[in-house]
Design a protein around this motif. Structure first.
Motif, PDB file in Angstrom:
ATOM      1  N   TYR A  68       0.831  -1.208   0.000  1.00  0.00           N
ATOM      2  CA  TYR A  68       0.000   0.000   0.000  1.00  0.00           C
ATOM      3  C   TYR A  68       0.865   1.257   0.000  1.00  0.00           C
ATOM      4  O   TYR A  68       1.925   1.309   0.632  1.00  0.00           O
ATOM      5  CB  TYR A  68      -0.937  -0.006   1.214  1.00  0.00           C
ATOM      6  CG  TYR A  68      -2.049  -1.017   1.070  1.00  0.00           C
ATOM      7  CD1 TYR A  68      -3.286  -0.640   0.559  1.00  0.00           C
ATOM      8  CD2 TYR A  68      -1.853  -2.348   1.412  1.00  0.00           C
ATOM      9  CE1 TYR A  68      -4.305  -1.574   0.407  1.00  0.00           C
ATOM     10  CE2 TYR A  68      -2.859  -3.289   1.258  1.00  0.00           C
ATOM     11  CZ  TYR A  68      -4.086  -2.894   0.746  1.00  0.00           C
ATOM     12  OH  TYR A  68      -5.089  -3.810   0.584  1.00  0.00           O
ATOM     13  N   LYS A  69       0.404   2.243  -0.693  1.00  0.00           N
ATOM     14  CA  LYS A  69       1.091   3.525  -0.783  1.00  0.00           C
ATOM     15  C   LYS A  69       0.050   4.631  -0.622  1.00  0.00           C
ATOM     16  O   LYS A  69      -0.905   4.709  -1.402  1.00  0.00           O
ATOM     17  CB  LYS A  69       1.800   3.659  -2.141  1.00  0.00           C
ATOM     18  CG  LYS A  69       2.657   4.896  -2.263  1.00  0.00           C
ATOM     19  CD  LYS A  69       3.402   4.878  -3.597  1.00  0.00           C
ATOM     20  CE  LYS A  69       4.300   6.102  -3.726  1.00  0.00           C
ATOM     21  NZ  LYS A  69       5.050   6.088  -5.010  1.00  0.00           N
ATOM     22  N   ASP A  70       0.232   5.426   0.404  1.00  0.00           N
ATOM     23  CA  ASP A  70      -0.732   6.488   0.732  1.00  0.00           C
ATOM     24  C   ASP A  70      -2.143   5.925   0.888  1.00  0.00           C
ATOM     25  O   ASP A  70      -3.137   6.537   0.470  1.00  0.00           O
ATOM     26  CB  ASP A  70      -0.740   7.570  -0.356  1.00  0.00           C
ATOM     27  CG  ASP A  70       0.613   8.264  -0.483  1.00  0.00           C
ATOM     28  OD1 ASP A  70       1.296   8.391   0.544  1.00  0.00           O
ATOM     29  OD2 ASP A  70       0.992   8.649  -1.607  1.00  0.00           O
ATOM     30  N   GLY A  71      -2.196   4.741   1.477  1.00  0.00           N
ATOM     31  CA  GLY A  71      -3.499   4.140   1.757  1.00  0.00           C
ATOM     32  C   GLY A  71      -4.126   3.408   0.596  1.00  0.00           C
ATOM     33  O   GLY A  71      -5.171   2.760   0.744  1.00  0.00           O
TER      34      GLY A  71
END
Length: 499
Positions: A68-71
């Motif tokens: 995950y990246k920035d949610g």
């Protein structure tokens, strides 16, 4: 006591960390098991598979922070993990993704010649129009980007659009006056299909496949056939290495004039007549049609009213089916054992010995023959397979997997296989590689569907044959064969026998 009080918080913290680590580890193991269930057999992650993976990861986001990246789920990270996971297995596998791909735009070509109009006559059964509409409606996505063309002596775009064409009650009346219906320029049509079908497109042609040019009256039919074969050889050049072509034979009611090759006028005929659906796309897109769940319904050509048969032109190795040798099938005779380190898919065996009673060796090979644009009869005919081995090895039988085959011991080896190949040998004398290929040859139905004379519209076989069909298709086949590496084949199975 004081020492224990100091240790307790540390122990609790360590236990907490171990718990988190274990929970995350279990989550990863469960994710890996899911990958095997979804992609180990067909080596494909399609849209449905991806949705299941995404749901699982979202529910356990805390255990998969690296994805995950920035949610938001990082698609590239997940794909990289999946690829690495399968590459590290034995044997390694190359996983394909049919996720997030743009829906293919379709160029639909309708031949509007004098001998095509009677297929949609008012006193017919409507199967011609019904089959076309059902096929086009089965295409995924919005039809706004699709195009309709009317072809005969020339190629013209239908001005009223895709949706109007489908809704028209009489498609030939709606296309009346577009082009010259007295002849069909197949050279220009096939040139368009091969050279103007882009990487994000699919081209579909509906035609009677009757080669006709102006001024054929009095011409020797053999000259007509030679011209048709020469035309296809001229058009189908190196482009065929990158394009696949599916020919679907259909049959529908026909009521109206029919124009024999050497007649200036038509003869009235009411009865059944064959016509053909031709589908052209890049090799990747032809393979995608049966691997992408969005096209599953579209590919059910055998369910179209009037379907009779189909044949796929391609150069080499368009399909890569799952296969595995079985270890405890009731068809097995003789002795052998699986080589170590293969997992559930068994390709390599050793210590092969013939059966003492029968004096031969029989093996059971499970193969997934599903999801191929190849007729069932062709797939299960042992004559269409070529076995390459040092010792004589034959395919004795190809049959569908039955319930008796799905034993607890064999379930893991079967994967998504649909058929059992029974292999037989009088003995394996030394270590050797074995290759089993499904060869790509013009099927028998092409010759059976071809006529050298169409002047007797009431004659036997007229309802099921097309004038000069085998010559037209032979010219196409010769071009595909010329550009293949040897004789064309659909897929290859590789096994290794060790002593």
């Amino acid at each position: 006591m004081k020492t224990m009080k100091k240790i307790a918080p540390v122990a609790l913290l360590l236990a907490f960390v171990l718990c988190l680590s274990g929970c995350g580890h279990n989550g990863k193991k469960e994710f890996n098991r899911m990958l095997l269930e979804l992609a180990d057999a067909d080596q494909l992650i399609d849209a449905d598979d991806w949705a299941k993976l995404e749901t699982f990861l979202d529910e356990q986001k805390a255990n998969f922070r690296e994805f995950y990246k920035d949610g938001e789920l990082d698609v590239d990270e997940v794909k990289e993990y999946v690829e690495d996971f399968f590459e590290s297995r034995r044997p390694p596998k190359d996983i394909q993704f049919a996720v997030g791909k743009k829906t293919l735009n379709v160029n639909f070509y309708l031949e509007r010649s004098g001998s095509m109009v009677p297929y949609d006559a008012s006193n017919g059964d409507g199967s011609f129009k019904a089959a076309i509409v059902k096929m086009l409606n089965n295409l995924p996505g919005d039809n706004a980007d699709h195009h309709i063309y009317v072809v005969n002596s020339e190629i013209n775009e239908y001005p009223k659009g895709f949706a109007k064409f489908i809704s028209d009650s009489n498609i030939f009346e709606a296309t009346k006056g577009i082009g010259d219906a007295s002849s069909t320029d197949f050279g220009a049509i096939f040139e368009q299909l091969l050279n103007k079908t882009g990487d994000d497109e699919l081209s579909i042609l509906v035609t009677d496949m009757i080669y006709s040019t102006k001024n054929m009256v009095g011409v020797n039919p053999q000259k007509v056939f030679a011209e048709a074969q020469g035309m296809t050889n001229a058009v189908f050049k190196s482009q065929v290495k990158d394009k696949g072509m599916l020919i679907v034979k259909m049959n529908g009611t026909y009521s109206g004039p029919y124009y024999p090759y050497n007649s200036a006028g038509g003869q009235s005929y009411t009865g059944r007549r064959p016509y053909y659906i031709v589908i052209v796309g890049s090799n990747a897109n032809i393979a995608r049609l049966t691997r992408d769940s969005g096209y599953t319904t579209f590919c059910k050509f055998s369910e179209l009213k009037g379907y009779e048969n189909m044949y796929l032109f391609e150069t080499d190795d368009v399909y890569k089916p799952y296969y595995s040798l079985l270890l405890e099938s009731d068809v097995i005779r003789g002795r052998f054992r699986a080589c170590h380190g293969q997992g559930d898919q068994i390709k390599d065996i050793e210590n092969l010995e013939v059966d003492r009673n029968s004096g031969d060796l029989r093996l059971a090979l499970a193969v997934d023959l599903g999801g191929m644009l190849i007729d069932e009869g062709y797939l299960t005919d042992v004559k269409n397979y070529q076995v390459e081995a040092d010792d004589k090895l034959e395919i004795k039988e190809i049959r569908k997997i039955e319930q008796k085959d799905v034993t607890p011991a064999e379930r893991k080896h079967l994967g998504k296989a649909t058929h059992i190949f029974v292999l037989e040998s009088e003995g394996i004398k030394h270590a050797q590689d074995v290759e089993i290929k499904l060869m790509n040859r013009l099927p028998d139905w092409v010759d059976d569907s071809s006529s050298d004379d169409d002047t007797n519209v009431g004659g036997a076989g007229f309802a099921n044959t097309t004038f000069g069909l085998k010559y037209l298709l032979q010219g196409i086949y010769d071009s595909y064969r010329k550009n293949a590496k040897g004789e064309p084949y659909y897929f290859e199975i590789e096994l290794e026998f060790k002593r």
